[in-house]
Motif scaffolding. Structure first.
Motif, mmCIF file in Angstrom:
data_model
loop_
_atom_site.group_PDB
_atom_site.id
_atom_site.type_symbol
_atom_site.label_atom_id
_atom_site.label_comp_id
_atom_site.label_asym_id
_atom_site.label_seq_id
_atom_site.Cartn_x
_atom_site.Cartn_y
_atom_site.Cartn_z
ATOM 1 N N SER A 28 39.003 37.194 30.527
ATOM 2 C CA SER A 28 38.178 38.245 30.900
ATOM 3 C C SER A 28 39.325 39.185 31.890
ATOM 4 O O SER A 28 40.816 38.631 32.411
ATOM 5 C CB SER A 28 37.276 38.152 31.664
ATOM 6 O OG SER A 28 37.434 36.873 32.920
ATOM 7 N N ASP A 30 38.352 40.105 34.823
ATOM 8 C CA ASP A 30 38.906 39.264 36.055
ATOM 9 C C ASP A 30 39.273 38.490 36.171
ATOM 10 O O ASP A 30 40.163 38.044 37.010
ATOM 11 C CB ASP A 30 37.265 38.634 36.697
ATOM 12 C CG ASP A 30 36.404 39.695 36.800
ATOM 13 O OD1 ASP A 30 37.053 40.910 37.449
ATOM 14 O OD2 ASP A 30 34.716 39.272 37.162
ATOM 15 N N ARG A 33 42.796 39.944 36.166
ATOM 16 C CA ARG A 33 43.196 40.384 37.697
ATOM 17 C C ARG A 33 43.604 39.175 38.829
ATOM 18 O O ARG A 33 44.202 39.794 39.508
ATOM 19 C CB ARG A 33 41.852 41.229 38.045
ATOM 20 C CG ARG A 33 41.665 42.570 37.951
ATOM 21 C CD ARG A 33 40.650 43.169 38.436
ATOM 22 N NE ARG A 33 39.960 43.713 37.650
ATOM 23 C CZ ARG A 33 38.402 43.993 36.543
ATOM 24 N NH1 ARG A 33 38.144 42.859 36.856
ATOM 25 N NH2 ARG A 33 38.215 45.014 36.419
ATOM 26 N N ASP A 34 42.849 38.419 38.470
ATOM 27 C CA ASP A 34 43.451 37.332 39.306
ATOM 28 C C ASP A 34 44.815 36.620 38.944
ATOM 29 O O ASP A 34 44.973 36.310 40.116
ATOM 30 C CB ASP A 34 42.050 36.089 38.690
ATOM 31 C CG ASP A 34 42.654 34.612 39.987
ATOM 32 O OD1 ASP A 34 42.412 34.555 40.812
ATOM 33 O OD2 ASP A 34 42.752 33.619 39.518
ATOM 34 N N ALA A 67 44.972 45.834 40.333
ATOM 35 C CA ALA A 67 45.009 44.991 40.384
ATOM 36 C C ALA A 67 46.225 44.351 41.727
ATOM 37 O O ALA A 67 45.662 42.982 42.913
ATOM 38 C CB ALA A 67 44.246 44.033 39.966
#
Length: 303
Positions: A28, A30, A33-34, A67
């Protein structure tokens, strides 16, 4: 000195990582980005992503740039069949304008099957790439942003390396021994950017790491062009056979962080400006990122 190359060398630093490519799922936004934030906090200065038909590398990298705060990102590589050359230039220039000195464009001519999938003739790889790069600089309306970014070409063979030295800011060979890196530097000269893709298996169990590395080389050995390329440097392998330890150790950095860093050093000493680490195709995304984090203290010490 080419100022674009000089800036890229400083921004990339000696070592970066390529995001793992999973065949079972798409991480995903997210999760991406993480991963970018974790890798940046671990000390990596450069992050790379690949592209196949259906995956847009520029969209992917725009998420990662937003990010992170300092990381330079690059394509290893953007597939020329995914978009017209003017669109590639416009997207690259826009990212370079939005995030100055944080973007490197790697371009690859890919394979005939990829050209077929979009209904275009593959033609001669050299002519196709030359025409594509020329098309990137064709005038368009409205014009692309007036921003500089480095262009490098995926180039393992001598003819594509020569073309990279002629029409681009450098080259990105991958999967080959340090002897090839030295040859690529000689072909490009001192004023071009040389980014080397180094396959890596991160595992403190040496036997297990070598077995995984052997599988990587065995997969590559199905391609006659690969077998021909490594034979030039005295590394012999054959299709459908297990490569010996000498070939595996030369081509794939594997095992403990210290042994992996030793192989990175070999490529840097041979003339690479930057080494980007490539985990085996099919590596699960989360575990691949964890592996890079484990490797970070040793690999980022080269900076």
């Amino acid at each position: 000195m080419n100022p674009t190359v000089d800036t890229a060398r400083r921004a990339l630093g000696p070592v970066g990582v390529s995001l793992p490519v999973s065949f079972t799922s798409t991480p995903s936004a997210d999760a991406q980005r993480d991963a970018g934030r974790r890798l940046e906090n671990a000390g990596y200065r450069a992050l790379w992503t690949n592209e196949v038909i259906g995956k847009d590398a520029f969209t992917h990298l725009s998420v990662l740039l937003a990010a992170t705060e300092r990381m330079t990102v690059g394509t290893c590589v953007a597939n020329i069949w995914s978009r017209p050359p003017q669109t590639a230039h416009g997207a690259a220039a826009y990212l370079a304008q939005a995030y100055p000195d944080r973007f490197v464009l790697g371009l690859g001519v890919g394979y005939p099957q990829q050209a077929d999938s979009v209904g275009r003739p593959f033609g001669s790889p050299l002519t196709t790439m030359r025409d594509y790069v020329a098309g990137m600089d064709a005038e368009t309306w409205p014009p692309a942003p007036d921003s500089e970014y480095p262009r490098i070409l995926a180039a393992n063979g001598p003819k594509m390396l020569a073309l990279a030295g002629e029409i681009a800011d450098g080259a990105l060979p991958a999967g080959l021994p340090p002897e090839h890196t030295a040859q690529a530097r000689q072909a490009l000269g001192p004023d071009k950017l040389l980014v080397v893709g180094l396959s890596v298996v991160i595992d403190n169990d040496l036997d297990r790491a070598r077995d995984a590395a052997r599988q990587v080389v065995s997969t590559w050995s199905a391609r006659p062009s690969f077998r021909s390329a490594i034979a030039e440097f005295g590394y012999d392998t054959a299709e459908n056979t297990d490569p010996d330890d000498r070939v595996v150790d030369a081509l794939v950095a594997h095992g403990t962080p210290d042994s992996i860093v030793d192989k990175i050093r070999e490529h840097l000493a041979a003339g690479a400006d930057h080494v980007t680490l490539l985990q085996p195709m099919g590596t699960e995304f989360a575990s691949g990122i964890d592996g890079y984090i484990e490797l970070a203290p040793a690999s980022t010490s080269l900076d």
